[in-house]
Enzyme design. Structure first.
Site, mmCIF file in Angstrom:
data_model
loop_
_atom_site.group_PDB
_atom_site.id
_atom_site.type_symbol
_atom_site.label_atom_id
_atom_site.label_comp_id
_atom_site.label_asym_id
_atom_site.label_seq_id
_atom_site.Cartn_x
_atom_site.Cartn_y
_atom_site.Cartn_z
ATOM 1 N N SER A 195 1.118 -1.307 -0.254
ATOM 2 C CA SER A 195 -0.134 0.096 0.419
ATOM 3 C C SER A 195 0.904 1.336 -0.192
ATOM 4 O O SER A 195 0.601 2.484 0.317
ATOM 5 C CB SER A 195 -0.679 -0.292 1.541
ATOM 6 O OG SER A 195 -0.172 -0.458 2.407
ATOM 7 N N TYR B 20 -0.435 2.457 -7.778
ATOM 8 C CA TYR B 20 -1.617 0.880 -6.222
ATOM 9 C C TYR B 20 -2.602 1.319 -6.406
ATOM 10 O O TYR B 20 -3.136 0.821 -6.677
ATOM 11 C CB TYR B 20 -0.523 2.281 -5.366
ATOM 12 C CG TYR B 20 -1.933 1.871 -3.836
ATOM 13 C CD1 TYR B 20 -1.573 0.694 -3.831
ATOM 14 C CD2 TYR B 20 -1.608 2.964 -3.044
ATOM 15 C CE1 TYR B 20 -2.551 0.199 -2.338
ATOM 16 C CE2 TYR B 20 -3.031 2.457 -2.672
ATOM 17 C CZ TYR B 20 -3.476 1.678 -1.746
ATOM 18 O OH TYR B 20 -4.336 1.059 -0.781
ATOM 19 N N ARG C 247 -6.021 16.672 3.694
ATOM 20 C CA ARG C 247 -5.895 15.870 3.494
ATOM 21 C C ARG C 247 -7.737 15.214 4.610
ATOM 22 O O ARG C 247 -8.100 16.237 5.073
ATOM 23 C CB ARG C 247 -5.215 15.006 4.198
ATOM 24 C CG ARG C 247 -4.187 14.990 2.921
ATOM 25 C CD ARG C 247 -4.341 14.152 1.674
ATOM 26 N NE ARG C 247 -4.120 13.903 0.649
ATOM 27 C CZ ARG C 247 -2.698 15.243 -0.330
ATOM 28 N NH1 ARG C 247 -3.503 15.871 -0.330
ATOM 29 N NH2 ARG C 247 -2.397 14.955 -0.985
HETATM 30 N N1 UFG Z 1 3.771 14.420 4.780
HETATM 31 C C1 UFG Z 1 4.285 15.582 5.447
HETATM 32 N N2 UFG Z 1 5.506 15.225 6.264
HETATM 33 C C2 UFG Z 1 5.720 14.274 6.423
HETATM 34 C C3 UFG Z 1 4.161 13.351 5.857
HETATM 35 C C4 UFG Z 1 3.628 13.620 5.249
HETATM 36 O O1 UFG Z 1 4.239 17.215 4.658
HETATM 37 O O2 UFG Z 1 6.700 13.715 6.781
HETATM 38 C C5 UFG Z 1 2.410 15.442 3.817
HETATM 39 C C6 UFG Z 1 2.191 14.823 2.238
HETATM 40 O O3 UFG Z 1 3.894 15.160 1.704
HETATM 41 C C7 UFG Z 1 0.453 14.637 2.408
HETATM 42 C C8 UFG Z 1 0.241 14.564 3.588
HETATM 43 O O4 UFG Z 1 1.052 15.160 5.270
HETATM 44 O O5 UFG Z 1 0.320 16.013 1.746
HETATM 45 C C9 UFG Z 1 -0.788 13.283 4.022
HETATM 46 O O6 UFG Z 1 0.730 11.793 3.607
HETATM 47 P P1 UFG Z 1 0.265 11.091 4.273
HETATM 48 O O7 UFG Z 1 1.380 10.129 3.605
HETATM 49 O O8 UFG Z 1 0.047 10.402 5.336
HETATM 50 O O9 UFG Z 1 -1.249 10.298 3.168
HETATM 51 P P2 UFG Z 1 -1.266 10.765 1.747
HETATM 52 O O10 UFG Z 1 -2.171 11.519 1.167
HETATM 53 O O11 UFG Z 1 0.351 10.761 0.723
HETATM 54 O O12 UFG Z 1 -1.799 9.353 1.324
HETATM 55 C C10 UFG Z 1 -3.046 8.985 2.038
HETATM 56 C C11 UFG Z 1 -2.869 6.831 2.354
HETATM 57 C C12 UFG Z 1 -2.308 6.147 0.745
HETATM 58 C C13 UFG Z 1 -3.640 6.889 -0.406
HETATM 59 C C14 UFG Z 1 -3.767 8.101 -0.472
HETATM 60 C C15 UFG Z 1 -5.315 8.169 -1.548
HETATM 61 O O13 UFG Z 1 -1.750 6.718 2.695
HETATM 62 O O14 UFG Z 1 -2.525 4.902 0.959
HETATM 63 O O15 UFG Z 1 -4.018 8.570 1.081
HETATM 64 O O16 UFG Z 1 -4.909 8.822 -1.460
HETATM 65 F F1 UFG Z 1 -3.688 6.040 -1.854
#
Ligand code: UFG
Length: 331
Positions: free
Chosen positions: A82, A146, A226
């Site tokens: 994932s 993914y 988000r």
């Molecule tokens: N972020 C940071 N710093 C970090 C980690 C994340 O600024 O250390 C930011 C990312 O850029 C993003 C937000 O926090 O803007 C959320 O990031 P995550 O990695 O926690 O989650 P994502 O939105 O990238 O991904 C999630 C799920 C995926 C799924 C996706 C659906 O983890 O499995 O949503 O769009 F595919």
């Protein structure tokens, strides 16, 4: 009995507890490649109605054996890779594990006349949002392998419904956070990329600076927005989906999110507030492939499944923090 594939993983383990505490018998099927045996032990130490069967969906005989051995009536399917970024670098691994693995599961189900499945899908099937909040009819245009694997599986499930009457509920999650730390379960990735655990790890380790990716997104404070949904609320949604499937015997799809957006900066500030301590912070370049805003329209789950969100953002962060403290002692 209920089969829960990927039940040793983050979301899967919370669902195992949700079903087990409601008196349902569960078989966890997991190859432990990203799930953890310690999580299974923690669950089994309390819930005697949970069985663990180690196996890999890529080997059809492994899953055939489960259907021969136990009287399964429904599958809840989480087992998958994932990580979005990893899927771009190693797509083959994702197609093989997620798509082929699911095909083996579905074929085994059909052969054994098990015709109900709840499937762990994702908001990543939508790709770049065309409008917000995103409802289930939003165009599906995943931008990474993914998300593509999850959409392919949804489409395969439609064909299996037509051909074999296999009914599926696909649950498309937005950003999942939180932990059921009182049951000693929570988010545990060997390489952590997610926002809340990364902020918490920085809070717990003074030399680990938390990095915010990008500051010029078209949002109120320039950081990505988000829809953060609590993992225990999500687990409850799976139970409701399972009941819907038993009641209606119909294929359907539901978004799972709160429809409340939080920016990365807001989540950081909230975590500082909940923990009551400063957390080292740095602003860095954007991460590739992050859309500015992702928000769920989850009206359908609320009306048709009667799903209610119980945990606040504050509670989810607090629970995740309590879990991080437990996890620190495992490592
Ligand atoms: N972020 C940071 N710093 C970090 C980690 C994340 O600024 O250390 C930011 C990312 O850029 C993003 C937000 O926090 O803007 C959320 O990031 P995550 O990695 O926690 O989650 P994502 O939105 O990238 O991904 C999630 C799920 C995926 C799924 C996706 C659906 O983890 O499995 O949503 O769009 F595919």
């Amino acid at each position: 009995m209920i089969l829960i594939t990927g039940g040793a993983g983050y979301i899967g383990s919370h669902c195992v507890v949700e079903f087990a505490k409601n008196g349902l018998d569960v078989v966890i099927f997991d190859n432990l490649s990203t799930g953890h045996s310690k999580i299974v032990e923690n669950i089994q130490s309390k819930y005697k109605n949970v069985i663990f069967q180690k196996g890999d969906l890529k080997n059809k005989s492994d899953i055939d054996l489960v259907f021969k051995q136990y009287k399964i009536d429904t599958a809840i399917h989480f087992a998958a890779y994932s990580q979005v970024a990893q899927s771009v670098i190693e797509p083959g691994m994702y197609y093989e594990n997620n798509v082929l693995g699911t095909l083996n599961l579905l074929n085994s189900m059909v052969e054994n006349n098990v015709l109900k499945i709840v499937f762990s899908s994702t908001a990543a099937v939508y790709g770049e949002p065309k409008y917000t909040p995103i409802d289930e009819n939003h165009p599906k245009n995943p931008i990474n392998p993914y998300g593509k694997t999850k959409l392919m599986i949804e489409n395969i499930m439609n064909d299996y419904d037509k051909a074999y009457n296999l009914k599926s509920i696909r649950l498309r999650y937005f950003n999942v956070i939180g932990a059921n730390y009182l049951e000693n379960i929570g988010e545990w990735h060997d390489v952590e990329t997610h926002l809340v655990p990364n902020i918490l790890k920085s809070a717990m380790k003074s030399d680990l600076v938390f990095k915010i990716f990008g500051t010029d997104y078209p949002t109120s404070d320039g950081t990505c927005v988000r829809d953060y949904v609590d993992v225990e609320d999500l687990a409850r949604a799976h139970k409701l989906a399972f009941e819907y499937l038993n009641r209606e015997n119909k294929t359907n799809v539901f978004n799972l999110g709160t429809q409340n957006g939080s920016s990365v900066k807001e989540i950081y500030n909230k975590t500082v507030e909940v923990l009551g301590q400063e957390i080292p912070l740095e602003y860095v370049e954007k991460r590739q492939g992050d859309p500015a805003i992702l928000l769920a329209d989850a009206t359908k789950a609320k009306t048709m499944l009667n799903w209610r969100i119980e945990n606040t953002l504050q509670k989810s962060i607090k629970n995740a923090y309590e879990w991080e403290k437990i996890l620190k002692n495992f490592n």
